[in-house]
Design a protein around this motif. Sequence first.
Motif, PDB file in Angstrom:
ATOM      1  N   GLY A 120       0.837  -1.198   0.000  1.00 48.86           N
ATOM      2  CA  GLY A 120       0.000   0.000   0.000  1.00 48.86           C
ATOM      3  C   GLY A 120       0.862   1.235   0.000  1.00 48.86           C
ATOM      4  N   HIS A 121       0.533   2.138   0.894  1.00 52.85           N
ATOM      5  CA  HIS A 121       1.275   3.386   0.949  1.00 52.85           C
ATOM      6  C   HIS A 121       1.962   3.564   2.307  1.00 52.85           C
ATOM      7  CE1 HIS A 121      -1.786   3.967  -2.178  1.00 52.85           C
ATOM      8  NE2 HIS A 121      -0.866   4.712  -2.783  1.00 52.85           N
ATOM      9  N   THR A 169      -6.376   7.979   2.717  1.00 52.24           N
ATOM     10  CA  THR A 169      -5.983   9.339   2.315  1.00 52.24           C
ATOM     11  C   THR A 169      -4.929   9.292   1.207  1.00 52.24           C
ATOM     12  OG1 THR A 169      -6.335   9.988   4.608  1.00 52.24           O
ATOM     13  CG2 THR A 169      -5.147  11.555   3.238  1.00 52.24           C
ATOM     14  N   LEU A 170      -3.902   8.475   1.441  1.00 51.80           N
ATOM     15  CA  LEU A 170      -2.814   8.425   0.454  1.00 51.80           C
ATOM     16  C   LEU A 170      -3.263   7.738  -0.850  1.00 51.80           C
ATOM     17  CD1 LEU A 170       0.190   7.539   2.821  1.00 51.80           C
ATOM     18  CD2 LEU A 170      -0.655   9.774   2.132  1.00 51.80           C
ATOM     19  N   GLY A 171      -4.160   6.770  -0.703  1.00 55.43           N
ATOM     20  CA  GLY A 171      -4.717   6.098  -1.895  1.00 55.43           C
ATOM     21  C   GLY A 171      -5.500   7.077  -2.749  1.00 55.43           C
ATOM     22  N   LYS A 172      -6.199   7.956  -2.055  1.00 59.66           N
ATOM     23  CA  LYS A 172      -6.994   8.957  -2.779  1.00 59.66           C
ATOM     24  C   LYS A 172      -6.074   9.872  -3.604  1.00 59.66           C
ATOM     25  CE  LYS A 172      -9.719  13.007  -1.666  1.00 59.66           C
ATOM     26  NZ  LYS A 172     -10.031  13.868  -0.533  1.00 59.66           N
ATOM     27  N   ALA A 173      -4.932  10.243  -2.976  1.00 64.41           N
ATOM     28  CA  ALA A 173      -3.984  11.118  -3.682  1.00 64.41           C
ATOM     29  C   ALA A 173      -3.467  10.444  -4.949  1.00 64.41           C
ATOM     30  CB  ALA A 173      -2.819  11.478  -2.770  1.00 64.41           C
ATOM     31  N   GLU A 174      -3.241   9.146  -4.856  1.00 63.86           N
ATOM     32  CA  GLU A 174      -2.720   8.432  -6.038  1.00 63.86           C
ATOM     33  C   GLU A 174      -3.807   8.272  -7.104  1.00 63.86           C
ATOM     34  OE1 GLU A 174      -0.525   4.856  -5.318  1.00 63.86           O
ATOM     35  OE2 GLU A 174      -0.013   4.664  -7.436  1.00 63.86           O
ATOM     36  N   LEU A 209       2.255   8.984  -2.473  1.00 66.45           N
ATOM     37  CA  LEU A 209       2.733   9.387  -1.155  1.00 66.45           C
ATOM     38  C   LEU A 209       2.906   8.140  -0.287  1.00 66.45           C
ATOM     39  CD1 LEU A 209       0.436  12.478  -0.454  1.00 66.45           C
ATOM     40  CD2 LEU A 209       2.764  12.488  -1.299  1.00 66.45           C
ATOM     41  N   PHE A 210       3.955   8.186   0.514  1.00 68.52           N
ATOM     42  CA  PHE A 210       4.229   7.040   1.390  1.00 68.52           C
ATOM     43  C   PHE A 210       4.444   7.536   2.812  1.00 68.52           C
ATOM     44  CE2 PHE A 210       5.665   5.945  -2.859  1.00 68.52           C
ATOM     45  CZ  PHE A 210       5.039   4.733  -3.065  1.00 68.52           C
ATOM     46  N   TRP A 261      10.742   4.308  -4.768  1.00 69.21           N
ATOM     47  CA  TRP A 261       9.350   3.842  -4.852  1.00 69.21           C
ATOM     48  C   TRP A 261       8.445   4.725  -5.738  1.00 69.21           C
ATOM     49  CZ3 TRP A 261       8.406   3.410   1.191  1.00 69.21           C
ATOM     50  CH2 TRP A 261       9.186   2.400   1.696  1.00 69.21           C
ATOM     51  N   GLY A 262       8.800   5.952  -5.834  1.00 70.55           N
ATOM     52  CA  GLY A 262       7.868   6.925  -6.442  1.00 70.55           C
ATOM     53  C   GLY A 262       7.824   6.934  -7.949  1.00 70.55           C
ATOM     54  N   GLY A 263       8.879   6.429  -8.548  1.00 69.42           N
ATOM     55  CA  GLY A 263       8.911   6.456 -10.016  1.00 69.42           C
ATOM     56  C   GLY A 263       9.150   7.863 -10.536  1.00 69.42           C
TER      57      GLY A 263
END
Lengths: 257, 222
Positions: free
Chosen positions: A31-32, A51-56, A63-64, A87-89
């Motif tokens: 996950g994040h 929250t972080l899933g929403k950002a992605e 975001l991690f 991780w971010g690419g």
Amino acid sequence: MKAVIVFFISLCLVFSQEERLPSALPSKPDGHIYDPSGWLLDERRTEIEETLGKAERQWSVRLFAVVLERNPAGGAEAYARMLGRSWGGEGVWGVIIHVPGIEGTPWCVAERGSMVKWASKESFDEAVKAAMDRTRREPAERLRLKVACKELTDELGFLGLKEERIEKKFGEAGNEGVEKAMDQHSNRRVLFVGVPLILLIGVVGFFVLRRKLRNRKKPFLFPETEHRVRFQGPWSGGGNAVLRFTRKVGKDGSRRG
Amino acid sequence: MEEIQEEQIIKKLYRAVTFAKSSIVCPSCFMKIDRVVKTCPRCQFSGAVAIQRYPFPAPMMVRFMDDKDIFDSRARQAISNRLTQLEERFPQVRICFCALELPEHVDLREFGYWLFNASPVEDSVEAGKRPWTILLLLDHVLGRVSVTSGYAIEPFVRDDQWVNCLRIDREYFFKRDYREAGLRFIAGAEKILREGANRAELKMSGQMKRKKRMRSRKEKKA
């Protein structure tokens, strides 16, 4: 000689520092959240993940949240940057490192990546800084990571939204431009075809009208015909066209007919 | 009534039936007759009978036959101007107005027939004009109006057209506004004549085409 000794000592220090950085970075979590110690409560973990899933999902911002037991040797920010790059690419990414019990935690590093054209570096950094400033105002340490995630998501989300709108605007403008160009093209076609057509119709109409008017004014001679001489009348056989335009009034005043 | 010799009749190009639309009606008993007759088979009416019924001299056929000035000078002027326009378009046609007072038993159609034929023809000009004359007879006392047309113009007009035209003008006749009634009658007459002219043109062009076709067929055969 002294200088050589100082050089070797500083070289050793550099190498020793390098050694202190973790030699292998942890692999990207599913996950994040990276929390090997399980410091986060399940409930909070779910909230942060959402929250972080929403950002992605919404703005492709990765975001991690990383929870470490102790401060990395090379510094939290340097470690966060290494994690983020790993991780971010290529897109926008951000890593929030939280070390419970350490003053100044959490730390955040975020980068725009090479793909991002929209937000300037200044506005991006400003957004990240604003998010972290607000986080540090949170007195409860246990909530700071959640707040940091939320604030960062909001800030970058705002930038993303702005970008979306700008893109939309540019897209619409582009579409409008295309439509306008097409309109112009069709207008030109209408002009090229319509104007000569209207002119042609006008000219033909003018001549037809003129001819009709001329014919209307032109003397017309009826053809001579064989007279149907009847009832011994030399010029006319009479007719049956009659009309009474007043009513007959009788002697008694009554109306007849 | 003058007798016209056959030699005097203008050389015909077309048969009247080519254009004729109106049926033949006896001006006395109004019976429809399907052929040209010298006397009405029903009432025996003829020109001679008309002369016996109206044994007085007929007036000269002029634009206004109106002793009592039913058409005042203003009306005459306006009607004359309009007639001049009509005659420019249809130079053969002449329209005459006759205003009189007749006893109730005298039918306007029969009287019109008599007047049309009994009116003296003193020269060739009049002889040429008479068959192209349209006579509007107005009985201003009893409120009747009729139209009689000459043999030459007859194939191009119909009685029902004249009746319609008079019906449209009825209001003005009723109001004794003879100026307006006359002007409107001329306008209606022009419309009727234009229709007749168009029909005649069509017929003539059709005949011409047919003749050309026949001629070319004959030439091919030869």
